[in-house]
Scaffold this motif. Structure first.
Motif, mmCIF file in Angstrom:
data_model
loop_
_atom_site.group_PDB
_atom_site.id
_atom_site.type_symbol
_atom_site.label_atom_id
_atom_site.label_comp_id
_atom_site.label_asym_id
_atom_site.label_seq_id
_atom_site.Cartn_x
_atom_site.Cartn_y
_atom_site.Cartn_z
ATOM 1 N N CYS A 1 -4.513 -1.802 3.194
ATOM 2 C CA CYS A 1 -3.454 -0.983 3.173
ATOM 3 C C CYS A 1 -2.723 -0.905 4.599
ATOM 4 N N HIS B 1 0.218 1.459 6.355
ATOM 5 C CA HIS B 1 1.009 2.844 6.584
ATOM 6 C C HIS B 1 1.797 2.813 7.727
ATOM 7 N N HIS C 1 -1.352 -2.807 -0.779
ATOM 8 C CA HIS C 1 -0.832 -1.614 -0.767
ATOM 9 C C HIS C 1 -0.015 -1.290 0.602
ATOM 10 N N LEU D 1 2.615 1.616 2.626
ATOM 11 C CA LEU D 1 2.943 3.013 2.395
ATOM 12 C C LEU D 1 3.682 3.309 3.427
ATOM 13 N N ASP E 1 7.949 -1.358 -0.126
ATOM 14 C CA ASP E 1 6.553 -0.487 -0.304
ATOM 15 C C ASP E 1 6.117 -0.192 -1.703
ATOM 16 N N THR E 2 4.866 0.046 -1.743
ATOM 17 C CA THR E 2 4.354 0.409 -3.259
ATOM 18 C C THR E 2 4.124 1.665 -3.274
ATOM 19 N N PHE E 3 4.176 2.658 -2.246
ATOM 20 C CA PHE E 3 4.180 3.998 -2.436
ATOM 21 C C PHE E 3 4.933 4.693 -1.243
ATOM 22 N N ASN F 1 9.313 7.840 -7.777
ATOM 23 C CA ASN F 1 8.462 7.053 -6.716
ATOM 24 C C ASN F 1 8.331 7.761 -5.405
ATOM 25 N N SER F 2 8.226 8.854 -5.267
ATOM 26 C CA SER F 2 7.843 9.605 -3.803
ATOM 27 C C SER F 2 7.294 10.778 -4.370
ATOM 28 N N ILE G 1 -4.827 10.717 -1.534
ATOM 29 C CA ILE G 1 -3.813 9.516 -1.962
ATOM 30 C C ILE G 1 -4.392 8.045 -1.749
ATOM 31 N N TYR G 2 -5.106 7.809 -0.537
ATOM 32 C CA TYR G 2 -5.808 6.553 -0.362
ATOM 33 C C TYR G 2 -7.062 6.145 -1.245
ATOM 34 N N ILE H 1 -5.419 5.171 -4.361
ATOM 35 C CA ILE H 1 -4.743 3.816 -4.217
ATOM 36 C C ILE H 1 -5.987 2.780 -4.125
#
Length: 383
Positions: free
Chosen positions: A88, A90, A111, A113, A143-145, A167-168, A376-377, A380
């Motif tokens: 991931c 971020h 992933h 973010l 981005d995916t998230f 999506n947010s 959240i993590y 995912i």
């Protein structure tokens, strides 16, 4: 030892110091934490992060737009992400978000973010606004998230067509990091020491600002409002901390009622906001734009009532009439009225300050925000 790897990306390491330190300490129990930032000239901060157990990577990201340097940064970040085998990534801050979105997509990080913490383009016009806004849209597309650090800012981004309701999301009740209440502790000895150091008497009413000193933060309106206030309120003081990015300190001398060293002090940046803020009686942030307003939370954590503008984002950081007062954006007369209200009402200052501390304890403790990020993590990456 954790096997999942998360890479955080910022432009300057100071952003990670301000917003991510407490998250890093929390997440390391569950993930390998890496940090990509421009550490040029900041080996001290790199050492601090490495002592925490964070793996640091030098990425030449700069805050200002420069096509050649931005391409260099894109190649560098892509290379780091390809080699790192991250689960991931971020990103935080606009420039880092744009470069990271492209690099992580090229590197096929599964992933990706980003957290929005304010829009540079919100106060711009013309082509520059269009270009900067398009960069944010590209971040969302790649981005995916997507996270947003406050409900007001999320509503603004939805209205502007940058994100959608689908999506947010806003972690917890907002803010990027919350407040570490182990550091932000109300202390009468600290207050007395800070005020004595600056030459303030118990009768002085000190309006304090702490943050970047720029037009967008409403410093011009703050000077104008304080100039009017000082004509009527002999015990008022203005105390400013922060990096003066647009030479505003010199402009204070243009106002007849602002007397340097008498009712006005500029102290430059501080590394100990939890001490510096305690010299004040009222915190002021008449910003034109804001993601959430961490400094507003920090001031409330120390029992200070707050005055803010009604700019999107910052309205989520306080409750008007309960923890603070509010004026319009670019409204020095309204700001002066709020300052005057607090100047003549010490009991209101005390009550709003106590309410603010309680609100931060209940909703914006840093552990509350870190737990929300962790969930959240986990959603995912799995447990």
């Amino acid at each position: 030892m954790p096997t999942r790897r998360i890479a955080f990306v910022v432009a300057i390491p100071d952003s990670a110091t301000s917003f991510l330190n407490d998250h890093f300490a929390y997440f390391q129990r569950y993930y390998q934490v890496h940090l990509l930032a421009n550490f040029k000239g900041r080996s001290d901060l790199r050492e601090e992060f490495e002592q925490m157990g964070v793996v640091c990577h030098d990425a030449p990201i700069e805050r200002k737009i420069n096509v050649f340097k931005d391409l260099q940064a894109l190649f560098a970040v892509t290379h780091i992400l390809l080699d790192g085998n991250f689960d991931c990534v971020h990103s935080v801050t606009p420039k880092a978000g744009f470069i990271t979105a492209l690099a992580a997509w090229f590197a096929r990080v599964p992933h990706r973010l980003h957290i929005f913490t304010g829009q540079v383009w919100a106060t711009r016009k013309g082509l520059m606004r269009l270009m900067l806004k398009m960069m944010d849209k590209i971040i969302v597309a790649l981005d995916t998230f997507v996270m947003v650090d406050g409900p007001g800012q999320r509503d603004f981004l939805i209205r502007e067509g940058v994100v959608s309701a689908e999506n947010s999301m806003v972690p917890a009740e907002g803010s990027i990091a919350g407040v570490n209440l182990d550091r932000f502790v109300i202390s009468e000895p600290v207050r007395q020491a800070e005020r004595a150091k600056l030459g303030y008497s118990p009768e002085d009413v000190v309006f304090i600002y702490l943050g970047r000193i720029t037009h967008d933060k409403g410093i011009g309106e703050l000077f104008e409002a304080f100039n009017s206030l000082a004509a009527e309120c002999p015990k008022c003081k203005l105390l400013i901390y922060g990096r003066d990015e647009e030479a505003y300190d010199k402009r204070a001398d243009e106002y007849p009622n602002i007397k340097r060293g008498v009712n006005y002090l500029y102290q430059g940046p501080t590394q100990t906001p939890y001490n510096a803020l305690q010299a004040g009686d009222v915190f002021v942030l008449p910003t034109w734009r804001e993601g959430f307003g961490v400094s507003v939370l920090e001031a409330q954590a120390l029992g200070l009532p707050v005055i803010t503008s009604d700019a999107y984002g910052v309205v989520d950081a306080s409750v008007e009439g309960e923890t603070g007062l509010r004026c319009h954006v670019n409204d020095p007369e309204g700001l002066c009225k709020c300052m005057k209200t607090y100047y003549f009402n010490p009991e209101m200052r005390r009550r709003h300050g106590a309410n603010g501390r309680k609100r931060v304890e209940e909703h914006f403790n840093n552990e509350v925000v870190s737990r929300a990020w962790l969930e959240i993590y986990r959603g995912i990456l799995g447990n």
